[in-house]
Write a protein that holds these residues in place. Structure first.
Motif, PDB file in Angstrom:
ATOM      1  N   ALA A  86       0.827  -1.212   0.000  1.00 41.36           N
ATOM      2  CA  ALA A  86       0.000   0.000   0.000  1.00 41.36           C
ATOM      3  C   ALA A  86       0.860   1.261   0.000  1.00 41.36           C
ATOM      4  N   VAL A  87       1.903   1.274   0.807  1.00 39.02           N
ATOM      5  CA  VAL A  87       2.758   2.454   0.886  1.00 39.02           C
ATOM      6  C   VAL A  87       3.626   2.571  -0.361  1.00 39.02           C
ATOM      7  N   ALA A  88       4.136   1.425  -0.853  1.00 37.65           N
ATOM      8  CA  ALA A  88       5.016   1.461  -2.025  1.00 37.65           C
ATOM      9  C   ALA A  88       4.296   2.040  -3.241  1.00 37.65           C
ATOM     10  N   THR A  89       3.013   1.720  -3.389  1.00 38.46           N
ATOM     11  CA  THR A  89       2.277   2.207  -4.565  1.00 38.46           C
ATOM     12  C   THR A  89       1.935   3.686  -4.464  1.00 38.46           C
ATOM     13  N   GLU A  90       1.945   4.226  -3.227  1.00 40.31           N
ATOM     14  CA  GLU A  90       1.615   5.645  -3.040  1.00 40.31           C
ATOM     15  C   GLU A  90       2.846   6.538  -3.002  1.00 40.31           C
ATOM     16  N   THR A  91       4.010   5.935  -2.871  1.00 43.33           N
ATOM     17  CA  THR A  91       5.206   6.712  -2.577  1.00 43.33           C
ATOM     18  C   THR A  91       5.911   7.194  -3.833  1.00 43.33           C
TER      19      THR A  91
END
Length: 508
Positions: A59-64
């Motif tokens: 989730a964080v990797a796709t938003e970062t």
């Protein structure tokens, strides 16, 4: 490039991506619960941890933006997973709050001596630690024990699933009750007494050690780039201390969450009579050549209990903890409630580490309302905080300031009560995610983004608002604080009866 920190807590995990300047770029959390067990047990399937880790990382990797360059994992202590020679689990994770191994902990204390173990490990013997539970497993779950080639700390297990050596950093190794904190290696004496082998445990390394780089298939599953660097993190409390700037003696931090922990740094472990009498833990910091001394107690777990008691699951799912607490706080009564509420649902920590202690509510009357119970819990936590602050001061020396982070710091009333009853200034960190920030610093040092820990702290650790003790509040709560301390000591016979009941095979 960004730094990704994943903190595996006791009831949830959180991933936070930071810029090199310490700015939060994205974050995500995921909750999990242990499986229902008999009284005193707490287990969870290792896949729950892995799936939660994958979920928050993706989730964080796709938003970062920019992409993640390096990942590091921190964790609560004591939880461990038995695995076979291929690093596959052969049994559930046994959690830190599990208290099944009281007899084994007592055996270890009698065999080697409580003081001698403290001098080696910096820990007071207790059933929470993995070694007593492994001894219990050898006696009561022989099939699991005989199938296990290794007993891994949670981050070591996750790193092994990333296709890398299952390293454990010095701070988490210190939480096993078999680590020589001065020599920074597994204690041959403790292992021999327990008929265990150091080869059954992870290789200890400094925090911030590079574990490897992600292969393309694993990286894709996590939403990360192939070749992403993975660094060894550490125990959540020293990581939180680093995220609050605790590098050297003279600075004290506190993290407010499920447990509340005060942390001071030193150049050598505080292994002395005063620390032993208060059962303070003193062990390896995540900062090189430093040690931490901690005093802690269960805290947020009591607030969670009240919320689950007051609200249906649907409401808990739709509203945040902050919203529910804010509503109760807005309606809280003026002045002391007169209630004495101890937050010892899983037992006490410092100074006596009594697994048979329970949460207690004294002073209920027909007029007692939910708002009184909520404030009474905050008062009890503040009483406990004041007690822990004084215990720590006796060992590390006087201090007037505490640097605070964590979700428990969202309650203004709770902060004011703590500051006033402990007579200390509380400095709220600009980033409340101190554990993840400290873990990100480890990641950044591993990747060469910072030349030193001091440089990293100067660049990313920023104090925010200061909560001053409220004049007169400590005086107005003097009687209640005294009553709180008297309540716990007066219940010693009840706890002894509970211990006798459990040792006799009774069911709680």
């Amino acid at each position: 490039m960004s730094l990704l920190a994943v903190d595996m807590g006791s009831s949830s995990c959180k991933a936070v991506a930071f810029s090199e300047e310490g700015r939060v770029l994205a974050q995500k959390s995921c909750s999990y619960l242990p499986e229902p067990q008999r009284s005193g047990w707490a287990e969870m399937g290792p896949d729950k941890f892995w799936e939660a880790f994958q979920s928050v990382t993706r989730a964080v990797a796709t938003e970062t933006i920019p992409p993640v360059e390096v990942l590091a994992i921190s964790s609560h202590g004591e939880t461990f997973i038995p695995v076979d020679s291929r690093q596959q689990p052969v049994g559930p994770a046994i959690l830190n709050i599990d208290n099944r191994a009281v007899a084994e902990a007592n055996w270890l204390a009698d065999t080697l001596g409580r003081r001698h173990i403290f001098e080696i490990t910096g820990l007071a013997v207790h059933s929470m630690y993995p070694i007593p539970k492994i001894l219990w497993m050898r006696e009561h779950q022989r099939d699991v024990f005989s199938s296990a080639s290794f007993f891994l700390a949670l981050p070591a297990y996750l790193i092994s699933r990333l296709g890398m050596p299952s390293y454990v950093d010095y701070s988490l190794a210190s939480r096993f009750l078999a680590f020589d904190v001065r020599q920074r290696c597994w204690s041959a004496e403790i292992m021999s007494a327990c008929q265990l082998n150091p080869e059954q445990f992870s290789i200890p390394v400094p925090s911030g050690t590079v574990a490897g780089r992600l292969q393309s298939s694993i990286a894709a599953d996590l939403g990360l780039r192939s070749g992403t660097l993975v660094a060894v993190g550490g125990h959540d409390q020293p990581c939180a201390a680093l995220g609050c700037g605790v590098l050297a003696p003279g600075r004290v931090s506190a993290s407010f969450g499920t447990y509340e922990c005060l942390v001071a740094a030193s150049e050598s472990p505080a292994i002395n009579d005063q620390a032993l009498s208060a059962n303070l833990n003193s062990y390896c910091h995540v900062v090189p050549d430093r040690f931490v001394t901690i005093a802690y107690f269960p805290s947020g777990i009591m607030v969670e209990w009240l919320l689950h008691l007051l609200y249906p699951e649907q409401q808990l799912a739709s509203a945040s903890v902050s919203e529910l607490c804010a509503a109760l706080e807005a309606d809280a009564p003026e002045g002391a409630t007169g209630l004495c509420i101890t937050p010892h649902l899983p037992g006490t920590c410092n100074p006596d580490f009594d697994p048979y202690a329970t949460g207690v509510i004294l002073g209920i009357r027909p007029t007692t309302h939910r708002k009184d119970l909520y404030k009474g819990i905050l008062e009890g936590i503040a009483c406990e905080f004041a007690t822990m602050a004084d215990l720590l001061q006796r060992v590390v020396g006087p201090y007037d300031d505490v640097y605070v982070a964590g979700g428990g710091g969202r309650s203004r009333l709770g902060l004011t009560l703590r500051a006033s009853l402990a007579s200390r200034r509380l400095h709220l960190m600009q980033s409340p995610e101190a554990v993840c920030l400290g873990t990100a610093i480890l990641a950044g040092v591993a990747a060469g983004k910072y030349r030193s820990f001091a440089e990293a702290v100067k660049q990313v650790v920023v104090p925010g608002e200061t909560i001053q003790p409220t004049p007169g509040m400590a005086t107005s709560y003097g009687r209640q604080l005294q009553q709180y301390r008297l309540l716990y000591s007066s219940l010693a016979p009840v706890r002894q009866a509970q211990a006798a009941f459990h040792s006799g095979g009774g069911n709680a």
